[in-house]
Design a protein around this motif. Sequence first.
Motif, PDB file in Angstrom:
ATOM      1  N   LEU A  36      11.111   3.255   4.570  1.00 13.01           N
ATOM      2  CA  LEU A  36      11.930   4.164   3.491  1.00 13.01           C
ATOM      3  C   LEU A  36      13.223   4.120   3.429  1.00 13.01           C
ATOM      4  O   LEU A  36      14.045   4.127   2.620  1.00 13.01           O
ATOM      5  N   GLN A  37      13.682   3.852   4.792  1.00 19.10           N
ATOM      6  CA  GLN A  37      15.475   3.747   5.052  1.00 19.10           C
ATOM      7  C   GLN A  37      15.813   2.389   4.277  1.00 19.10           C
ATOM      8  O   GLN A  37      16.761   2.554   3.533  1.00 19.10           O
ATOM      9  N   ALA A  38      14.969   1.409   4.445  1.00 19.94           N
ATOM     10  CA  ALA A  38      15.198   0.026   3.719  1.00 19.94           C
ATOM     11  C   ALA A  38      15.134   0.151   2.031  1.00 19.94           C
ATOM     12  O   ALA A  38      16.161  -0.278   1.573  1.00 19.94           O
ATOM     13  N   ILE A  39      14.155   0.849   1.708  1.00 18.13           N
ATOM     14  CA  ILE A  39      14.264   0.788   0.329  1.00 18.13           C
ATOM     15  C   ILE A  39      15.226   1.975  -0.491  1.00 18.13           C
ATOM     16  O   ILE A  39      15.591   1.731  -1.598  1.00 18.13           O
ATOM     17  N   ARG A  76       0.814  -1.319  -0.052  1.00 18.35           N
ATOM     18  CA  ARG A  76      -0.096   0.133   0.227  1.00 18.35           C
ATOM     19  C   ARG A  76       0.983   1.326   0.075  1.00 18.35           C
ATOM     20  O   ARG A  76       0.550   2.415  -0.793  1.00 18.35           O
ATOM     21  N   ILE A  77       1.993   1.331   0.726  1.00 15.93           N
ATOM     22  CA  ILE A  77       3.038   2.421   0.834  1.00 15.93           C
ATOM     23  C   ILE A  77       3.365   2.626  -0.648  1.00 15.93           C
ATOM     24  O   ILE A  77       3.561   3.625  -1.134  1.00 15.93           O
ATOM     25  N   GLN A  99       4.705   6.813  11.855  1.00 17.03           N
ATOM     26  CA  GLN A  99       5.903   7.749  11.442  1.00 17.03           C
ATOM     27  C   GLN A  99       7.246   6.665  11.701  1.00 17.03           C
ATOM     28  O   GLN A  99       7.815   6.615  10.583  1.00 17.03           O
ATOM     29  N   GLN A 100       7.172   5.796  12.667  1.00 20.63           N
ATOM     30  CA  GLN A 100       8.425   5.017  12.976  1.00 20.63           C
ATOM     31  C   GLN A 100       8.415   3.916  11.998  1.00 20.63           C
ATOM     32  O   GLN A 100       9.564   3.569  11.442  1.00 20.63           O
ATOM     33  N   ASP A 101       7.293   3.178  11.500  1.00 17.05           N
ATOM     34  CA  ASP A 101       7.170   2.193  10.607  1.00 17.05           C
ATOM     35  C   ASP A 101       7.613   2.525   9.178  1.00 17.05           C
ATOM     36  O   ASP A 101       8.021   1.951   8.399  1.00 17.05           O
TER      37      ASP A 101
END
Length: 100
Positions: free
Chosen positions: A78-81, A41-42, A71-73
């Motif tokens: 986003l950091q991972a991708i 979904r993101i 926000q944490q999730d």
Amino acid sequence: MNLNQTITLSPEVISQEVSGETVLLDLQSENYFGLDEVGTRIWQLIQESGQLQTVYDTLLQEYDVTPAQLQQDLEKLLQAIQAAGLVSLEAASNETAAND
């Protein structure tokens, strides 16, 4: 995490949704990256708007989650991708105002 950022998808990434989940392939590195239903979904919202604030606001409406947890999730994904080279984050260009 700065919600006033624009998310740009790498032109080297293709995605395919399969049974509610998404598989991303980085054509440059030939690495696969899998997203669960929420990650999918993101990814859809990133493709639709590219605006982190819009992605955040939409997810907050669609899921039963606290703003802090979302926000944490979201930041974690986003950091991972971003680290995988699938997206880039940039400061929004609406910082400038027209003075006529």
